[in-house]
Design an enzyme around this catalytic site. Structure first.
Site, PDB file in Angstrom:
ATOM      1  N   GLY A   1       0.823  -1.198   0.000  1.00 56.59           N
ATOM      2  CA  GLY A   1       0.000   0.000   0.000  1.00 56.59           C
ATOM      3  C   GLY A   1       0.860   1.251   0.000  1.00 56.59           C
ATOM      4  O   GLY A   1       1.959   1.250   0.558  1.00 56.59           O
TER       5      GLY A   1
ATOM      6  N   GLN B   1       3.107   9.960   0.898  1.00 58.10           N
ATOM      7  CA  GLN B   1       4.432   9.343   1.040  1.00 58.10           C
ATOM      8  C   GLN B   1       5.371   9.666  -0.121  1.00 58.10           C
ATOM      9  O   GLN B   1       6.580   9.466  -0.003  1.00 58.10           O
ATOM     10  CB  GLN B   1       4.297   7.815   1.156  1.00 58.10           C
ATOM     11  CG  GLN B   1       3.575   7.373   2.414  1.00 58.10           C
ATOM     12  CD  GLN B   1       3.361   5.879   2.416  1.00 58.10           C
ATOM     13  OE1 GLN B   1       2.374   5.378   1.895  1.00 58.10           O
ATOM     14  NE2 GLN B   1       4.308   5.147   2.984  1.00 58.10           N
TER      15      GLN B   1
ATOM     16  N   CYS C   1       5.589  -0.095   7.048  1.00 58.68           N
ATOM     17  CA  CYS C   1       5.281   1.075   6.211  1.00 58.68           C
ATOM     18  C   CYS C   1       6.478   1.361   5.323  1.00 58.68           C
ATOM     19  O   CYS C   1       7.622   1.318   5.782  1.00 58.68           O
ATOM     20  CB  CYS C   1       5.004   2.286   7.113  1.00 58.68           C
ATOM     21  SG  CYS C   1       4.637   3.796   6.203  1.00 58.68           S
ATOM     22  N   LEU C   2       6.208   1.677   4.077  1.00 56.69           N
ATOM     23  CA  LEU C   2       7.296   2.006   3.140  1.00 56.69           C
ATOM     24  C   LEU C   2       8.081   3.229   3.614  1.00 56.69           C
ATOM     25  O   LEU C   2       9.245   3.385   3.266  1.00 56.69           O
ATOM     26  CB  LEU C   2       6.722   2.255   1.740  1.00 56.69           C
ATOM     27  CG  LEU C   2       6.198   1.002   1.030  1.00 56.69           C
ATOM     28  CD1 LEU C   2       5.399   1.379  -0.200  1.00 56.69           C
ATOM     29  CD2 LEU C   2       7.333   0.076   0.652  1.00 56.69           C
TER      30      LEU C   2
ATOM     31  N   HIS D   1      -4.646   2.239   7.351  1.00 57.12           N
ATOM     32  CA  HIS D   1      -3.254   2.716   7.430  1.00 57.12           C
ATOM     33  C   HIS D   1      -2.997   3.805   6.378  1.00 57.12           C
ATOM     34  O   HIS D   1      -2.411   4.852   6.680  1.00 57.12           O
ATOM     35  CB  HIS D   1      -2.321   1.508   7.218  1.00 57.12           C
ATOM     36  CG  HIS D   1      -0.864   1.821   7.153  1.00 57.12           C
ATOM     37  ND1 HIS D   1       0.043   1.340   8.076  1.00 57.12           N
ATOM     38  CD2 HIS D   1      -0.125   2.547   6.276  1.00 57.12           C
ATOM     39  CE1 HIS D   1       1.255   1.779   7.777  1.00 57.12           C
ATOM     40  NE2 HIS D   1       1.189   2.505   6.682  1.00 57.12           N
ATOM     41  N   GLU D   2      -3.473   3.565   5.153  1.00 56.40           N
ATOM     42  CA  GLU D   2      -3.218   4.523   4.067  1.00 56.40           C
ATOM     43  C   GLU D   2      -4.059   5.795   4.231  1.00 56.40           C
ATOM     44  O   GLU D   2      -3.578   6.894   3.936  1.00 56.40           O
ATOM     45  CB  GLU D   2      -3.468   3.871   2.703  1.00 56.40           C
ATOM     46  CG  GLU D   2      -2.640   2.612   2.409  1.00 56.40           C
ATOM     47  CD  GLU D   2      -1.143   2.792   2.618  1.00 56.40           C
ATOM     48  OE1 GLU D   2      -0.637   3.921   2.529  1.00 56.40           O
ATOM     49  OE2 GLU D   2      -0.461   1.783   2.894  1.00 56.40           O
TER      50      GLU D   2
ATOM     51  N   HIS E   1      -2.314   8.117   6.449  1.00 57.83           N
ATOM     52  CA  HIS E   1      -1.272   8.912   5.759  1.00 57.83           C
ATOM     53  C   HIS E   1      -1.862  10.187   5.163  1.00 57.83           C
ATOM     54  O   HIS E   1      -1.261  11.255   5.237  1.00 57.83           O
ATOM     55  CB  HIS E   1      -0.624   8.106   4.636  1.00 57.83           C
ATOM     56  CG  HIS E   1       0.471   7.183   5.079  1.00 57.83           C
ATOM     57  ND1 HIS E   1       1.592   7.621   5.745  1.00 57.83           N
ATOM     58  CD2 HIS E   1       0.636   5.850   4.933  1.00 57.83           C
ATOM     59  CE1 HIS E   1       2.387   6.583   5.997  1.00 57.83           C
ATOM     60  NE2 HIS E   1       1.832   5.497   5.517  1.00 57.83           N
TER      61      HIS E   1
HETATM   62  C1  QAP Z   1       0.922  -0.664   4.949  1.00 61.02           C
HETATM   63  O1  QAP Z   1       2.988  -1.255   4.097  1.00 61.02           O
HETATM   64  C2  QAP Z   1       0.502  -1.900   5.713  1.00 61.02           C
HETATM   65  O2  QAP Z   1       9.711  -2.050   6.389  1.00 61.02           O
HETATM   66  C3  QAP Z   1       1.693  -0.954   3.699  1.00 61.02           C
HETATM   67  O3  QAP Z   1      11.648  -2.616   4.622  1.00 61.02           O
HETATM   68  C4  QAP Z   1       1.431  -2.764   6.265  1.00 61.02           C
HETATM   69  O4  QAP Z   1       3.614  -1.899   2.055  1.00 61.02           O
HETATM   70  C5  QAP Z   1      -0.804  -2.170   5.875  1.00 61.02           C
HETATM   71  C6  QAP Z   1       7.679  -2.409   3.393  1.00 61.02           C
HETATM   72  C7  QAP Z   1       1.022  -3.887   6.947  1.00 61.02           C
HETATM   73  C8  QAP Z   1      -1.203  -3.286   6.549  1.00 61.02           C
HETATM   74  C9  QAP Z   1      -0.319  -4.162   7.073  1.00 61.02           C
HETATM   75  C10 QAP Z   1       8.050  -2.181   4.701  1.00 61.02           C
HETATM   76  C11 QAP Z   1       8.674  -2.702   2.480  1.00 61.02           C
HETATM   77  C12 QAP Z   1       6.300  -2.312   2.941  1.00 61.02           C
HETATM   78  C13 QAP Z   1       9.365  -2.268   5.099  1.00 61.02           C
HETATM   79  C14 QAP Z   1       3.924  -1.709   3.201  1.00 61.02           C
HETATM   80  C15 QAP Z   1      10.362  -2.557   4.169  1.00 61.02           C
HETATM   81  C16 QAP Z   1      10.008  -2.765   2.859  1.00 61.02           C
HETATM   82  C17 QAP Z   1       5.274  -1.884   3.718  1.00 61.02           C
HETATM   83 CO    CO Z   2       2.559   3.594   5.432  1.00 64.74          CO
END
Ligand code: QAP
Ligand code: CO
Length: 167
Positions: A46, A51, A91-92, A133-134, A137
């Protein structure tokens, strides 16, 4: 298409509040494509426009195994929510950090699609977590703000140290 630069926590631009999209035009469609490409490149599940330093209400999500189910939410609004669930979120914008957050278990969201048409969607489990979550943001909120002050301080230090090493 282009890969966009992702802002890293605690970049102050992550706290900006996104404005609604007035019209889903070619500029917005390009933003959606670039955001999707950026999300798939990392990869993530996401990404909110905030971001990538675009303060418009645009979200891309793909929770499918094979990255074939892109979901786009423009001007999203949660109109119903129920229950609660814990999920270990990442989170990205907060790379390498994963922490438990409590959110609604089921939600109903209204938004515009990339075609500009309104739709209503019921979501639960991971998809519901991801949408919440999004949307956070877009309101200028990062998931670490749900954690204790101590944890937030530790995460900030960790990311700042890592930035010094890699730059
Ligand atoms: C948000 O998160 C989310 O630490 C999206 O090193 C996460 O795409 C919603 C990511 C979990 C619900 C559950 C994170 C990639 C990606 C990192 C992501 C990383 C590389 C996170
Ligand atoms: Co995020």
């Amino acid at each position: 298409m282009a890969i966009l630069t992702i802002l890293y926590y605690p970049d102050p631009r992550l706290y900006q509040v996104a404005k609604p999209v007035a019209r889903v035009d070619a500029t917005i469609r390009r933003l959606v494509n670039d955001m999707a490409e950026t999300m798939y490149a990392v990869p993530g599940i996401g990404l909110a426009a905030t971001q990538v330093d675009m303060h418009l209400q645009v979200i891309v999500i793909d929770i499918s195994e094979d990255k074939s189910q892109l979901q786009v939410f423009i001007n999203p609004k949660i109109v119903n929510s129920s229950g609660s669930q814990d999920y270990e979120e990442g989170c990205l914008s907060v790379p390498g950090i994963y922490e438990n957050v409590t959110r609604a278990e089921k939600i109903t969201v209204e938004a515009l699609g990339v075609d500009g048409k309104p739709f209503k969607l019921g979501a639960e489990r991971l998809l519901a977590v991801c949408i919440q979550h999004e949307i956070d943001h877009l309101k200028g909120k990062v998931f670490v703000e749900y954690l204790s002050q101590l944890k937030q301080a530790r995460i900030k230090n960790k990311l700042k140290k890592r930035l010094r090493v890699t730059m």
